[in-house]
Design an enzyme around this catalytic site. Structure first.
Site, PDB file in Angstrom:
ATOM      1  CG  LEU A  10      -1.689   0.965   1.473  1.00 33.40           C
ATOM      2  CD1 LEU A  10      -3.083   0.653   2.312  1.00 33.40           C
ATOM      3  CD2 LEU A  10      -1.378   2.514   2.059  1.00 33.40           C
ATOM      4  CB  ILE A  11       2.031   3.529  -2.593  1.00 33.41           C
ATOM      5  CG1 ILE A  11       2.839   2.302  -2.501  1.00 33.41           C
ATOM      6  CG2 ILE A  11       2.899   4.712  -2.558  1.00 33.41           C
ATOM      7  CD1 ILE A  11       3.584   1.901  -4.037  1.00 33.41           C
ATOM      8  CB  SER A  16       1.570  13.935  -8.795  1.00 30.79           C
ATOM      9  OG  SER A  16       1.711  14.526  -7.497  1.00 30.79           O
ATOM     10  N   GLY A  17       4.287  12.319  -9.049  1.00 36.42           N
ATOM     11  CA  GLY A  17       5.687  12.232  -8.248  1.00 36.42           C
ATOM     12  C   GLY A  17       6.050  10.978  -8.039  1.00 36.42           C
ATOM     13  CB  ILE A  18       8.151  10.082  -5.080  1.00 36.67           C
ATOM     14  CG1 ILE A  18       9.410  11.031  -5.166  1.00 36.67           C
ATOM     15  CG2 ILE A  18       9.099   8.768  -4.575  1.00 36.67           C
ATOM     16  CD1 ILE A  18       9.992  11.705  -4.143  1.00 36.67           C
ATOM     17  CB  SER A 141      13.161  15.205   2.977  1.00 33.33           C
ATOM     18  OG  SER A 141      14.045  16.057   2.190  1.00 33.33           O
ATOM     19  CE1 TYR A 154       8.328  18.468   3.197  1.00 33.35           C
ATOM     20  CE2 TYR A 154      10.779  18.767   2.898  1.00 33.35           C
ATOM     21  CZ  TYR A 154       9.749  18.095   2.438  1.00 33.35           C
ATOM     22  OH  TYR A 154       9.674  17.037   1.721  1.00 33.35           O
TER      23      TYR A 154
HETATM   24  P1  NAP Z   1       4.238  15.579  -5.091  1.00 32.84           P
HETATM   25  O1  NAP Z   1       4.125  15.328  -6.554  1.00 32.84           O
HETATM   26  O2  NAP Z   1       3.561  16.842  -4.691  1.00 32.84           O
HETATM   27  O3  NAP Z   1       3.248  14.568  -4.307  1.00 32.84           O
HETATM   28  C1  NAP Z   1       2.802  14.447  -3.123  1.00 32.84           C
HETATM   29  C2  NAP Z   1       1.679  13.597  -2.947  1.00 32.84           C
HETATM   30  O4  NAP Z   1       1.103  13.520  -1.608  1.00 32.84           O
HETATM   31  C3  NAP Z   1       0.531  13.738  -3.728  1.00 32.84           C
HETATM   32  O5  NAP Z   1      -0.042  12.693  -4.329  1.00 32.84           O
HETATM   33  C4  NAP Z   1      -0.336  14.383  -2.918  1.00 32.84           C
HETATM   34  O6  NAP Z   1      -1.969  14.185  -3.163  1.00 32.84           O
HETATM   35  C5  NAP Z   1      -0.288  13.590  -1.401  1.00 32.84           C
HETATM   36  N1  NAP Z   1      -0.612  14.127  -0.308  1.00 32.84           N
HETATM   37  C6  NAP Z   1      -0.565  15.480   0.185  1.00 32.84           C
HETATM   38  N2  NAP Z   1      -1.428  15.427   1.333  1.00 32.84           N
HETATM   39  C7  NAP Z   1      -2.126  14.306   1.478  1.00 32.84           C
HETATM   40  C8  NAP Z   1      -2.810  13.867   2.370  1.00 32.84           C
HETATM   41  N3  NAP Z   1      -3.327  14.576   3.400  1.00 32.84           N
HETATM   42  N4  NAP Z   1      -3.340  12.564   2.358  1.00 32.84           N
HETATM   43  C9  NAP Z   1      -2.919  11.650   1.266  1.00 32.84           C
HETATM   44  N5  NAP Z   1      -2.056  12.254   0.208  1.00 32.84           N
HETATM   45  C10 NAP Z   1      -1.812  13.735   0.323  1.00 32.84           C
HETATM   46  O7  NAP Z   1       5.591  15.439  -4.399  1.00 32.84           O
HETATM   47  P2  NAP Z   1       6.594  14.232  -4.517  1.00 32.84           P
HETATM   48  O8  NAP Z   1       7.957  15.033  -4.657  1.00 32.84           O
HETATM   49  O9  NAP Z   1       6.150  13.183  -5.245  1.00 32.84           O
HETATM   50  O10 NAP Z   1       6.396  14.059  -2.853  1.00 32.84           O
HETATM   51  C11 NAP Z   1       6.557  12.596  -2.296  1.00 32.84           C
HETATM   52  C12 NAP Z   1       7.300  12.491  -1.021  1.00 32.84           C
HETATM   53  O11 NAP Z   1       8.604  12.904  -1.429  1.00 32.84           O
HETATM   54  C13 NAP Z   1       6.766  13.504   0.026  1.00 32.84           C
HETATM   55  O12 NAP Z   1       6.928  12.904   1.154  1.00 32.84           O
HETATM   56  C14 NAP Z   1       7.746  14.648   0.107  1.00 32.84           C
HETATM   57  O13 NAP Z   1       8.212  15.461   1.149  1.00 32.84           O
HETATM   58  C15 NAP Z   1       9.024  13.787  -0.314  1.00 32.84           C
HETATM   59  N6  NAP Z   1      10.304  14.606  -1.007  1.00 32.84           N
HETATM   60  C16 NAP Z   1      10.114  15.180  -2.110  1.00 32.84           C
HETATM   61  C17 NAP Z   1      11.264  15.948  -2.638  1.00 32.84           C
HETATM   62  C18 NAP Z   1      11.026  16.415  -4.105  1.00 32.84           C
HETATM   63  O14 NAP Z   1      11.980  17.505  -4.369  1.00 32.84           O
HETATM   64  N7  NAP Z   1      10.244  16.315  -4.877  1.00 32.84           N
HETATM   65  C19 NAP Z   1      12.498  15.971  -1.915  1.00 32.84           C
HETATM   66  C20 NAP Z   1      12.559  15.295  -0.846  1.00 32.84           C
HETATM   67  C21 NAP Z   1      11.413  14.667  -0.283  1.00 32.84           C
HETATM   68  P3  NAP Z   1      -2.846  15.580  -3.861  1.00 32.84           P
HETATM   69  O15 NAP Z   1      -2.497  15.343  -5.391  1.00 32.84           O
HETATM   70  O16 NAP Z   1      -4.057  15.047  -3.285  1.00 32.84           O
HETATM   71  O17 NAP Z   1      -2.166  16.733  -3.109  1.00 32.84           O
END
Ligand code: NAP
Length: 282
Positions: A10-11, A16-18, A141, A154
């Site tokens: 389960l993810i 989007s994204g990761i 992160s 954050y």
């Molecule tokens: P992202 O594309 O913005 O994805 C974040 C995901 O989290 C989206 O699917 C968002 O859903 C979801 N989300 C936010 N609040 C939520 C909630 N209350 N319940 C369930 N889902 C929720 O960004 P990402 O980069 O893939 O981020 C994934 C993880 O990597 C995060 O934990 C982030 O802190 C970490 N990270 C990212 C980076 C980077 O540079 N991108 C670097 C270090 C760490 P919605 O579409 O509904 O908003």
């Protein structure tokens, strides 16, 4: 594979994204993949990516901040598939601000999603991971190791998650569950767009911090433009934590991330701390 033998993951946060990339990678690697989103109407990109990869996903609603939503998703997975072998706490949200320019309510909201959300999901899934000798994986992160300017809230939330998981890991190991944190640097996702702020407006409103914030934003934009990792690259590290025989506690997603955390950590994969604290409970 039969319904009872296929490993299930389960993810969270797979719109989007990761999270999206990890869901596709897990399904491609043969896992039954429960890809959860807080808003199922935002599943188009996920469905498209799954179709392009020729994989099937079990898409379900889960808001990490809502206990009832988490319980419903987890109960549904167990009712339908009977097992959970891995859970990836991926959902998270960035926040840019500094002490004088943000309210306590905003700081609490950052903790709510990035810290309490992780604890909420982890608490609900732990008995099921215990039953399979599974994996609890959390995307934190490099900002969970090194505090970064204008990221006080954050980074505090990500430090909190890392502290929580580092403490839980030796205890979870005694019941057969491996706990890991996955530490990305900059990854080209919707993360920056999802900040939901007008950066130019924030710079203008930052008073005595305007110059420093502009410099920070310029540096960050350049980092995301030139040096960001792909979501698929970060997802590989998540898959590694799911499949390695003995996953490390700390897993950086790139050489850059590994070198960056090494500025501060002498125990970059967490093995020295884990062997020290595991000895207290075994
Ligand atoms: P992202 O594309 O913005 O994805 C974040 C995901 O989290 C989206 O699917 C968002 O859903 C979801 N989300 C936010 N609040 C939520 C909630 N209350 N319940 C369930 N889902 C929720 O960004 P990402 O980069 O893939 O981020 C994934 C993880 O990597 C995060 O934990 C982030 O802190 C970490 N990270 C990212 C980076 C980077 O540079 N991108 C670097 C270090 C760490 P919605 O579409 O509904 O908003």
């Amino acid at each position: 594979m039969s319904a009872t033998s296929q490993k299930t993951v389960l993810i969270t946060g797979t719109s989007s994204g990761i999270g999206l990339a990890a869901a596709v990678a897990a399904a491609r690697a043969g896992w039954r993949t429960v890809a959860t989103l807080r808003d199922p109407s935002r599943a188009d990109a996920l469905r498209k990516a799954a179709a392009e990869a020729g994989v099937e996903l079990d898409i379900r609603q889960l808001d990490v901040t809502d206990e009832a939503s988490v319980a419903a998703a987890v109960d549904g997975v167990i009712a339908d598939h009977g097992r959970l072998d891995a859970v990836v706490n991926n959902a998270g949200a960035g926040h840019v601000g500094t002490l004088e320019n943000e309210s306590l309510a905003e700081i609490r909201e950052v903790m709510e999603v990035n810290f309490f959300g992780v604890v909420n999901v982890s608490k609900a899934v732990m008995p099921h991971l215990r039953a399979t000798g599974g994996r609890l994986i959390t995307v934190t992160s490099v900002g969970g190791v090194i505090g970064q300017p204008f990221n006080e809230a954050y980074c505090a939330a990500k430090f909190a998650v890392e502290g929580y998981m580092e403490s839980l890991a030796p205890v979870a190991r005694t019941v057969g569950v491996a706990v890991s944190v996955v530490e990305p640097g900059a990854v080209a996702t919707e993360f920056v767009n999802n900040l939901g702020i007008d950066l130019e407006g924030a710079i203008n409103a930052a008073g005595p911090y305007s110059g420093a914030l502009r410099q920070y934003v310029n540096r960050t934009v350049a980092q995301f433009t030139d040096g960001a990792q792909t979501p698929a690259g970060a997802a590989e590290a998540v898959l590694g934590a799911m499949t390695a025989e003995q996953p490390a506690f700390r897993i950086q997603t790139s050489d850059w991330a590994r070198a960056f955390v090494a500025t501060k950590l002498t125990d970059a994969d967490g093995s020295a701390v884990q062997s020290l604290t595991s000895a207290w409970v075994s």
